[in-house]
Write a protein that holds these residues in place. Sequence first.
Motif, PDB file in Angstrom:
ATOM      1  N   ALA A 682      -5.477  19.086  -1.659  1.00 53.66           N
ATOM      2  CA  ALA A 682      -4.173  19.478  -1.116  1.00 53.66           C
ATOM      3  C   ALA A 682      -3.959  18.904   0.282  1.00 53.66           C
ATOM      4  N   GLN A 683      -5.019  18.879   1.076  1.00 50.82           N
ATOM      5  CA  GLN A 683      -4.905  18.310   2.430  1.00 50.82           C
ATOM      6  C   GLN A 683      -4.629  16.815   2.376  1.00 50.82           C
ATOM      7  N   TRP A 684      -5.157  16.126   1.378  1.00 48.87           N
ATOM      8  CA  TRP A 684      -4.866  14.699   1.222  1.00 48.87           C
ATOM      9  C   TRP A 684      -3.365  14.457   1.099  1.00 48.87           C
ATOM     10  N   PHE A 685      -2.719  15.222   0.249  1.00 48.94           N
ATOM     11  CA  PHE A 685      -1.295  15.003   0.010  1.00 48.94           C
ATOM     12  C   PHE A 685      -0.447  15.503   1.173  1.00 48.94           C
ATOM     13  N   ILE A 686      -0.938  16.485   1.909  1.00 46.02           N
ATOM     14  CA  ILE A 686      -0.203  16.935   3.102  1.00 46.02           C
ATOM     15  C   ILE A 686      -0.177  15.827   4.153  1.00 46.02           C
ATOM     16  N   THR A 687      -1.344  15.231   4.414  1.00 43.42           N
ATOM     17  CA  THR A 687      -1.387  14.116   5.368  1.00 43.42           C
ATOM     18  C   THR A 687      -0.633  12.901   4.840  1.00 43.42           C
ATOM     19  N   GLU A 688      -0.660  12.701   3.525  1.00 41.83           N
ATOM     20  CA  GLU A 688       0.088  11.584   2.943  1.00 41.83           C
ATOM     21  C   GLU A 688       1.587  11.743   3.201  1.00 41.83           C
ATOM     22  N   LYS A 689       2.087  12.937   3.085  1.00 38.78           N
ATOM     23  CA  LYS A 689       3.506  13.171   3.352  1.00 38.78           C
ATOM     24  C   LYS A 689       3.846  12.867   4.805  1.00 38.78           C
ATOM     25  N   SER A 690       2.992  13.303   5.749  1.00 40.92           N
ATOM     26  CA  SER A 690       3.269  13.047   7.169  1.00 40.92           C
ATOM     27  C   SER A 690       3.236  11.563   7.484  1.00 40.92           C
ATOM     28  N   VAL A 691       2.344  10.806   6.845  1.00 43.07           N
ATOM     29  CA  VAL A 691       2.295   9.368   7.077  1.00 43.07           C
ATOM     30  C   VAL A 691       3.561   8.696   6.562  1.00 43.07           C
ATOM     31  N   TRP A 692       4.019   9.067   5.369  1.00 42.10           N
ATOM     32  CA  TRP A 692       5.249   8.482   4.826  1.00 42.10           C
ATOM     33  C   TRP A 692       6.457   8.845   5.678  1.00 42.10           C
ATOM     34  N   LEU A 767      12.938  -3.846   6.601  1.00 38.42           N
ATOM     35  CA  LEU A 767      12.848  -2.465   7.071  1.00 38.42           C
ATOM     36  C   LEU A 767      13.981  -1.610   6.520  1.00 38.42           C
ATOM     37  N   SER A 768      15.155  -2.189   6.387  1.00 33.42           N
ATOM     38  CA  SER A 768      16.269  -1.440   5.799  1.00 33.42           C
ATOM     39  C   SER A 768      15.982  -1.091   4.345  1.00 33.42           C
ATOM     40  N   ILE A 769      15.464  -2.054   3.582  1.00 32.53           N
ATOM     41  CA  ILE A 769      15.089  -1.780   2.186  1.00 32.53           C
ATOM     42  C   ILE A 769      13.996  -0.722   2.129  1.00 32.53           C
ATOM     43  N   LEU A 770      13.039  -0.826   3.027  1.00 35.89           N
ATOM     44  CA  LEU A 770      11.943   0.146   3.054  1.00 35.89           C
ATOM     45  C   LEU A 770      12.448   1.543   3.386  1.00 35.89           C
ATOM     46  N   SER A 771      13.389   1.628   4.323  1.00 34.34           N
ATOM     47  CA  SER A 771      13.938   2.935   4.692  1.00 34.34           C
ATOM     48  C   SER A 771      14.681   3.569   3.536  1.00 34.34           C
ATOM     49  N   ARG A 772      15.489   2.786   2.818  1.00 37.82           N
ATOM     50  CA  ARG A 772      16.231   3.334   1.673  1.00 37.82           C
ATOM     51  C   ARG A 772      15.293   3.732   0.530  1.00 37.82           C
ATOM     52  N   ALA A 773      14.204   2.993   0.354  1.00 33.52           N
ATOM     53  CA  ALA A 773      13.283   3.303  -0.735  1.00 33.52           C
ATOM     54  C   ALA A 773      12.488   4.571  -0.462  1.00 33.52           C
ATOM     55  N   ILE A 774      12.143   4.826   0.789  1.00 36.97           N
ATOM     56  CA  ILE A 774      11.306   5.995   1.109  1.00 36.97           C
ATOM     57  C   ILE A 774      12.148   7.241   1.293  1.00 36.97           C
ATOM     58  N   GLY A 775      13.244   7.132   2.046  1.00 41.80           N
ATOM     59  CA  GLY A 775      13.976   8.316   2.470  1.00 41.80           C
ATOM     60  C   GLY A 775      14.973   8.792   1.448  1.00 41.80           C
ATOM     61  N   GLY A 776      15.645   9.862   1.845  1.00 40.81           N
ATOM     62  CA  GLY A 776      16.694  10.423   1.017  1.00 40.81           C
ATOM     63  C   GLY A 776      16.215  11.596   0.191  1.00 40.81           C
ATOM     64  N   ALA A 777      16.915  12.721   0.345  1.00 43.49           N
ATOM     65  CA  ALA A 777      16.525  13.919  -0.411  1.00 43.49           C
ATOM     66  C   ALA A 777      16.812  13.771  -1.892  1.00 43.49           C
ATOM     67  N   THR A 778      17.791  12.919  -2.230  1.00 47.16           N
ATOM     68  CA  THR A 778      18.152  12.730  -3.632  1.00 47.16           C
ATOM     69  C   THR A 778      17.364  11.618  -4.302  1.00 47.16           C
ATOM     70  N   ASN A 779      16.490  10.967  -3.554  1.00 47.79           N
ATOM     71  CA  ASN A 779      15.703   9.872  -4.116  1.00 47.79           C
ATOM     72  C   ASN A 779      14.577  10.457  -4.964  1.00 47.79           C
ATOM     73  N   ALA A 780      14.644  10.235  -6.254  1.00 47.18           N
ATOM     74  CA  ALA A 780      13.662  10.856  -7.156  1.00 47.18           C
ATOM     75  C   ALA A 780      12.282  10.242  -7.039  1.00 47.18           C
ATOM     76  N   VAL A 781      12.194   8.979  -6.586  1.00 46.75           N
ATOM     77  CA  VAL A 781      10.901   8.294  -6.512  1.00 46.75           C
ATOM     78  C   VAL A 781      10.398   8.209  -5.080  1.00 46.75           C
ATOM     79  N   SER A 782      10.960   8.969  -4.168  1.00 48.71           N
ATOM     80  CA  SER A 782      10.512   8.941  -2.780  1.00 48.71           C
ATOM     81  C   SER A 782       9.066   9.414  -2.680  1.00 48.71           C
ATOM     82  N   PRO A 783       8.188   8.684  -1.986  1.00 52.03           N
ATOM     83  CA  PRO A 783       6.801   9.152  -1.851  1.00 52.03           C
ATOM     84  C   PRO A 783       6.685  10.437  -1.051  1.00 52.03           C
ATOM     85  N   ILE A 784       7.656  10.712  -0.183  1.00 50.44           N
ATOM     86  CA  ILE A 784       7.643  11.987   0.545  1.00 50.44           C
ATOM     87  C   ILE A 784       7.852  13.146  -0.434  1.00 50.44           C
TER      88      ILE A 784
END
Length: 868
Positions: A682-692, A767-784
Amino acid sequence: MAILSVVLLITAVSGVGWVSPAWKASERWPTFFQDVSEWFMRFFEGAARVVSGGKDGAGLSLRLLCLLLLFFSFVALRRWMLQRNAFKPGPVDVQRLVSSTAGGDSCLEGLTAQLRKQLSETNLYPPSALPAESPAESFLDLLGDIDLEPKKLGTSILRLFSRLRPKVAYTVRGVLRAREQEPTFGITVTVTSYALRGSRTETLWASTWEEAVKAGGYWVMAALVPVTQASRRAPWQEWRGRNLQPELFAAYQEARELSQDRKFDDALDRYYTALRLDPTNIHLRTQIAGTQEKLWLHLDALETYHGAILLDGQSREERNARLRRGPWNPRRSFCKRYRWWRNGLLEARFRYAVVLGMAERTAHQWCRPTVDPADYRKCPRRAHTRSEIRKSLAPALVERYWRTVTHLTPPGVDMPICEEKAARAWLEGELGEQGLDHRNVSLIFQLACAEEMYQLASDYPVLRFLRNSSRRRSRGLTWTSLRLNRDVWAPLRLAWAVNQTETGSVEGLRNDLIWPMEAKDLMKRVELARGWWIWRRTAERLANWQLWPSRPWQDRYNTACIYAVAMGGQRDERKRDDLAVQAVEELEAAARADLTGFHPLMRSWLLIEDPDLEWLRPNDRFIRFEREIYPHDAPDRDRPERPLWAEVMAYDQQLLRGTAQVMEHTWRLRGKLLPAETHLIAQWFITEKSVWQGVHRVAANQGRDWRDREKLLQTIRALADSTLLAKYGLPSKLPELDDLLDDATWFEIGAAKQSVTDFETAIEERLSILSRAIGGATNAVSPIRRSDQWVEAVKHSGTLPNFVMQSAVRQTCADYETAWRALRDQLDPENDEWAFSRSLHQLREPDGVWRLLATLRTRVPAGFRHAG
């Protein structure tokens, strides 16, 4: 006491030598030489009688008296030399560390060398590389094997003189320790002073012995600085005779080293840590502001400098009353509360005025959301920071400069401003959130710059009479440089700001400089400010005779900046070349004036950072000057218009690429650690979220906020060890534009500027492509979002078989490893720009993976399941 005892001893020995017949000098000698030679002969005669026995020697009482005076002289000299050696200080004897545990014996030599190296890198003390003999504790210990027999008294005295000089000022001893509780590794450090006749001991603990020894070295330095002459130098003047906190010294020392390595994000973080421990330290504030200037955060630097100049010991009413007084009013500089003598205050005032004068950057950042509305959408955090700075600085600027706009008719006002209320209202409207007209804000900043230069130049002549203070406190400011800035540079920039207004003029403004200005007229004004009119006729008569040494490089450099600024208003190529010729000549004179001070400090500032030279750098004469003074292996010196932006884009690429490599390696190791405890997974995925989240902020802001980069670095440090970070180049340093141009020239000759510009555009798009791919609450594949799902799934996985959970996590480790590898490739402009987005679709949901593995488990025969 040493001087008094030595004088009495010489007098007594000379009196013993007063015998008859006395030695007489030749009458042909001058009277002065006769007296001196006769006195010397009496002294040597007395010394011979004191050390001689028998009838030719002195009496017992006289010999005892001289011996007693000699004893007191030696004691006083010894005490004085010990104290001088401790204050200077002399060598610091770093003894070999001792281990109290069996595990520390194998690394004693390495840790001892680390401690000695750390003390030597502070440039304050020369630690002894080899074990030195401990000095004598008392004067009686000095006698040792000295023979006091009368026949050998002369030889014994010479031997005693050789032992007077102390060989060691301080001794540092350390004992390595270990314990079961965290942190495990520690060191007990003891500092012994032979002048103060005392010692201090402290025990420090850390996660490794290397970190413990490093902390011990900083503690030693913090213990020695307040009692040595280092407390007279910045930034430790206020800590003289006080207990300096080791955390403060460590933070400042690390920040300075990081700044020298161009790791400005970490440097600012450490500087702010030091400032929290010492909030009234002017030197720390100027260091922070200087680093902010290097990052082109001029609005932040303006706020930092403004806070520094308020540390003058005065209230608002006292400060306003002081500014109303004339330049030669004694109460202006010698009032009760004004601490003009405080080290660093003059430098902070000067840099504050210079940042105000750089209105093309400072005013632009002040009005940035209005100038570029899309900037708020791209970087809301940076826009919020600028808004907070405006809310803080606007009332202070109105309070300080409302007098400068009285009797003026600024743009948008029909009649001159004559009252304080009207002046304040106009400034509040232009500097407030509803104003933000770039041209009017530039005018206000240039008026404030001219006022600050006038006030600073008014204070400086008084300080010149106090030579000891002015030389030590001004930190390179010269009277000529202040006159150049007050009479030429600030009025020239003010003329530029007036020319930028809607009407192109301001009624009531007393400024005899115009915009644009030709080289001939500007040269006359520069010569007048330099004071050449006083001695120019005499120098013409004595053409080949230099009246005094050449001017400091600061005067020459400021003159070159004046000519370079004037180039921005000239559209005629010939007139612009005339100004460039004068500017380059002044830069060449500055380079010849001080070879030790000019080049190391000014290279990066001159070639890239100084906004005054922006119009000069593309000129052929400046490029030739650069190639002569700063020879380089790559001949292409054509620079882009935004040099720092190219550096920031390259820095973001290095930071994110290093982060991706560290995380890829980390997930590969995590896959090998399975099966693991549920709370650890569980701690692995918590730190993974903060890194993303950190990666998303850096990509979304595109490096505009250094706090985002520093937060990402802190997150990476928390989950990876220093060896892994160093392997992949973290923390990375801000690359210089010259290095980027060199790399571009190696790939394509003659197109370095275009190559760097294309690189900026490509990284911005990635960086713009990277930001759109990671962010967004509606993004179903967001690593966050996916990391959040895995955290919740692992926490509620108690009902599932352990084999299913471990297998699912093993598969997810491979998925995250692939995603980070794709992120690393995404930052290469030559690779596929959509590879990272495709890799995110491969991040499986926890429910789907567990259902698949559970289905496979039910289809496996029981015997095989048991064997598995």
